[in-house]
Design a protein around this motif. Structure first.
Motif, PDB file in Angstrom:
ATOM      1  N   ILE A 244       0.838  -1.212   0.000  1.00  0.00           N
ATOM      2  CA  ILE A 244       0.000   0.000   0.000  1.00  0.00           C
ATOM      3  C   ILE A 244       0.867   1.254   0.000  1.00  0.00           C
ATOM      4  CG2 ILE A 244      -1.611   1.365   1.394  1.00  0.00           C
ATOM      5  CD1 ILE A 244      -2.908  -1.276   2.249  1.00  0.00           C
TER       6      ILE A 244
ATOM      7  N   SER B 289       1.171   3.746  -3.208  1.00  0.00           N
ATOM      8  CA  SER B 289       0.770   5.141  -2.988  1.00  0.00           C
ATOM      9  C   SER B 289       1.892   6.091  -3.374  1.00  0.00           C
ATOM     10  CB  SER B 289       0.392   5.355  -1.521  1.00  0.00           C
ATOM     11  OG  SER B 289      -0.680   4.528  -1.139  1.00  0.00           O
TER      12      SER B 289
ATOM     13  N   VAL C  41       2.208   6.304  -7.194  1.00  0.00           N
ATOM     14  CA  VAL C  41       1.117   7.123  -7.736  1.00  0.00           C
ATOM     15  C   VAL C  41       1.410   8.601  -7.525  1.00  0.00           C
ATOM     16  CG1 VAL C  41      -1.319   7.728  -7.472  1.00  0.00           C
ATOM     17  CG2 VAL C  41      -0.628   5.324  -7.511  1.00  0.00           C
ATOM     18  N   LEU C  42       1.877   8.956  -6.327  1.00  0.00           N
ATOM     19  CA  LEU C  42       2.186  10.359  -6.044  1.00  0.00           C
ATOM     20  C   LEU C  42       3.337  10.866  -6.904  1.00  0.00           C
ATOM     21  CD1 LEU C  42       1.854  10.285  -2.147  1.00  0.00           C
ATOM     22  CD2 LEU C  42       0.333  11.459  -3.752  1.00  0.00           C
TER      23      LEU C  42
ATOM     24  N   SER D 241       8.577   6.780  -0.908  1.00  0.00           N
ATOM     25  CA  SER D 241       7.171   7.126  -0.676  1.00  0.00           C
ATOM     26  C   SER D 241       7.035   8.126   0.468  1.00  0.00           C
ATOM     27  CB  SER D 241       6.364   5.865  -0.361  1.00  0.00           C
ATOM     28  OG  SER D 241       6.375   4.968  -1.453  1.00  0.00           O
TER      29      SER D 241
ATOM     30  N   VAL E 114      -2.116  10.433   3.343  1.00  0.00           N
ATOM     31  CA  VAL E 114      -2.409   9.803   2.056  1.00  0.00           C
ATOM     32  C   VAL E 114      -3.654   8.923   2.111  1.00  0.00           C
ATOM     33  CG1 VAL E 114      -1.500   8.258   0.269  1.00  0.00           C
ATOM     34  CG2 VAL E 114       0.024   9.870   1.417  1.00  0.00           C
ATOM     35  N   LEU E 115      -3.849   8.210   3.208  1.00  0.00           N
ATOM     36  CA  LEU E 115      -4.899   7.188   3.277  1.00  0.00           C
ATOM     37  C   LEU E 115      -6.146   7.641   4.027  1.00  0.00           C
ATOM     38  CD1 LEU E 115      -2.626   4.105   4.080  1.00  0.00           C
ATOM     39  CD2 LEU E 115      -3.427   4.888   1.844  1.00  0.00           C
TER      40      LEU E 115
ATOM     41  N   SER F  56      -6.758   5.749   7.387  1.00  0.00           N
ATOM     42  CA  SER F  56      -5.407   5.754   7.944  1.00  0.00           C
ATOM     43  C   SER F  56      -5.265   4.802   9.129  1.00  0.00           C
ATOM     44  CB  SER F  56      -5.020   7.173   8.369  1.00  0.00           C
ATOM     45  OG  SER F  56      -5.953   7.674   9.314  1.00  0.00           O
TER      46      SER F  56
END
Length: 495
Positions: free
Chosen positions: A200, A204, A207-208, A283, A307-308, A312
């Protein structure tokens, strides 16, 4: 007096008969290797390495590496270099493990190369300092994450953290004492759980990055603090996160076809961890500046909050699984060191016995868990890491040096794996630097205490192993007999 002596002799005879009856009823099951090598296939070996290495370190301690080198670029280089060093060290251990196929990690290698005294000092230090302190650190980290949701806005009380950590040690010890397979299955499950959160975070971050979040990587070497001392301290923290790269050597006897599966697990497992660690740090830096990362008490939680959100909460949940997995893997392997040391006569003989019912080194595991709980009582993680890192790299260096020595003293030995001699030379030199640099650049009393404790093992060896005082034997024999009947354990069959 004659009647008392007769009664005592009869009682001892009955005790021996009870033990003999236990042995006679289960003759076919008294071998740990026969039980364990049925299931430790290469995927389980990889899970053991990945599951033991990836614990709490990568989620909470990247700021320690960054604090020592001062910039993003050197930080990522240190994480990669730590992975390379762990891989080189593990390859040296792979040659040792396939040349000397005995469990116990460094212990049998030091015994073969340098004799019983360095091997005893290793077991003395490992059993009472490095392994229990590592187990305690991991369980304390688990307790901090597990208790944090119940104390929002403040730090959990120390008594709660210590009680949770002690409970985790007890549960993990019981699981591994009840079943080798159960401990292995638990390790595989927890490894799968921690790889979910690793995936994860990595996805993430990718993607960022694809969205253009690269501003924190500009001028990534600016303000870097590069010196021998700072790099050594950064390596200490990074290598703590990688610790566990040699864990399969503690259970070589229990691996199915170790000549193939030991190096295969190492070659796949450690580079996989290295790639994961670098990508996780990348990340982190996509959403945090260096300053923000240094101010974060738990980097992974801060990442999850940014981010989540609103999901989170899954970060502390999976970090709990991660730390439990590392603790379980540490317990599974370190218990074998206690077991081998007892088998060689360097610890109480009962520690080398295995359970009649469960075919596990239960006395060794119980001893290991009890010592770890003692370390939790003072419970300062930073001090424990200092003790651990200093001591462990002394013996890593000695063990790799043993490989170099045996290239000349045991030329006839079969070596299914043979690494270029330059690799153990490099690892030995790096180990020397890692041990000496922190002492020279930032001396602390913890290093002196640790060195004195290691040397105190010479006194214990002289009195109880070399001289073998008769009074010590008189005390240990009844203790061994009663513990043997209480725990229902017997010596392992010779194979």
């Amino acid at each position: 007096m004659g009647e008392e002596s007769l009664r005592k002799r009869k009682g001892e005879d009955r005790g021996r008969e009870d033990i003999q009856s236990i042995q006679s009823h289960e003759p076919q099951t008294m071998n740990l290797q026969k039980q364990a090598n049925l299931f430790l296939f290469p995927p389980c070996g990889i899970c053991m390495i990945v599951g033991t290495i990836i614990g709490s370190g990568i989620f909470v301690s990247p700021k320690s590496v960054l604090a020592n080198v001062g910039a993003v670029g050197p930080c990522l280089i240190v994480w990669a270099a730590c992975g390379v060093l762990a891989t080189l060290g593990a390859l040296c251990f792979a040659e040792l493990g396939t040349m000397i196929t005995k469990s116990g990690g460094e212990y049998p290698y030091l015994m073969e190369a340098f004799g019983p005294i360095p091997a005893f000092l290793f077991s003395w230090t490992s059993l009472l300092v490095t392994k229990p302190s590592s187990f305690a650190i991991i369980c304390l980290s688990f307790a901090e994450y597990a208790s944090a949701p119940f104390y929002p806005g403040c730090d959990p009380p120390q008594v709660v953290i210590k009680c949770l950590a002690a409970a985790a040690i007890v549960v993990i010890t019981i699981v591994n004492s009840l079943s080798v397979k159960l401990g292995s299955y638990l390790q595989n499950f927890l490894t799968a759980a921690k790889m979910i959160i690793v995936t994860i975070i990595i996805v993430s971050g990718i993607v960022l990055l694809a969205q253009g979040k690269t501003e924190n990587f500009k001028d990534s070497f600016k303000d870097g603090k590069i010196s021998v001392g700072s790099i050594s301290l950064a390596f200490y923290n990074g290598l703590w996160a990688y610790d566990g790269w040699n864990q399969l050597n503690y259970i070589t006897e229990e691996l199915k076809n170790p000549y193939r599966n030991l190096p295969l697990s190492i070659i796949i497992g450690i580079p996989l961890v290295t790639v994961c660690y670098i990508l996780i740090n990348v990340s982190y830096f996509t959403v945090m500046t260096s300053t923000e990362l240094l101010q974060s008490p738990a980097v992974a939680v801060t990442f999850g909050d940014r981010v989540l959100y609103p999901a989170s909460w899954i970060v502390p949940l999976f970090v709990v699984c991660s730390t439990l997995g590392a603790a379980n893997g540490t317990c599974f392997t370190a218990g074998r060191l206690v077991y081998v040391a007892g088998r060689e006569g360097h610890m109480l003989k009962v520690l080398s016995y295995i359970s009649v019912k469960h075919l596990t080194p239960a006395p060794a595991l119980i001893f290991y868990g009890a010592v770890a709980i003692i370390y939790i009582i003072p419970g300062d993680i930073d001090t424990l890491i200092n003790y651990f890192s200093f001591a462990v790299w002394i013996f890593y260096g000695l063990t790799v040096l043993a490989l170099i020595v045996m290239r000349f003293t045991r030329k006839e030995s079969r070596r299914p794996i043979r690494v270029p001699i330059v690799i153990p030379v490099i690892v030995t030199l790096i180990a020397i630097v890692l041990v000496l640099a922190p002492i020279i650049t930032a001396p602390e009393l913890a290093y002196l205490y640790c060195a004195l404790f290691i040397l105190s093992g010479l006194i214990v060896y002289a009195l109880f192993v070399h001289l073998k005082f008769s009074w010590a034997q008189k005390i240990s024999q009844p203790i061994t007999m009663h513990l043997q009947m209480l725990l229902e354990v017997v010596p392992e069959e010779e194979v």
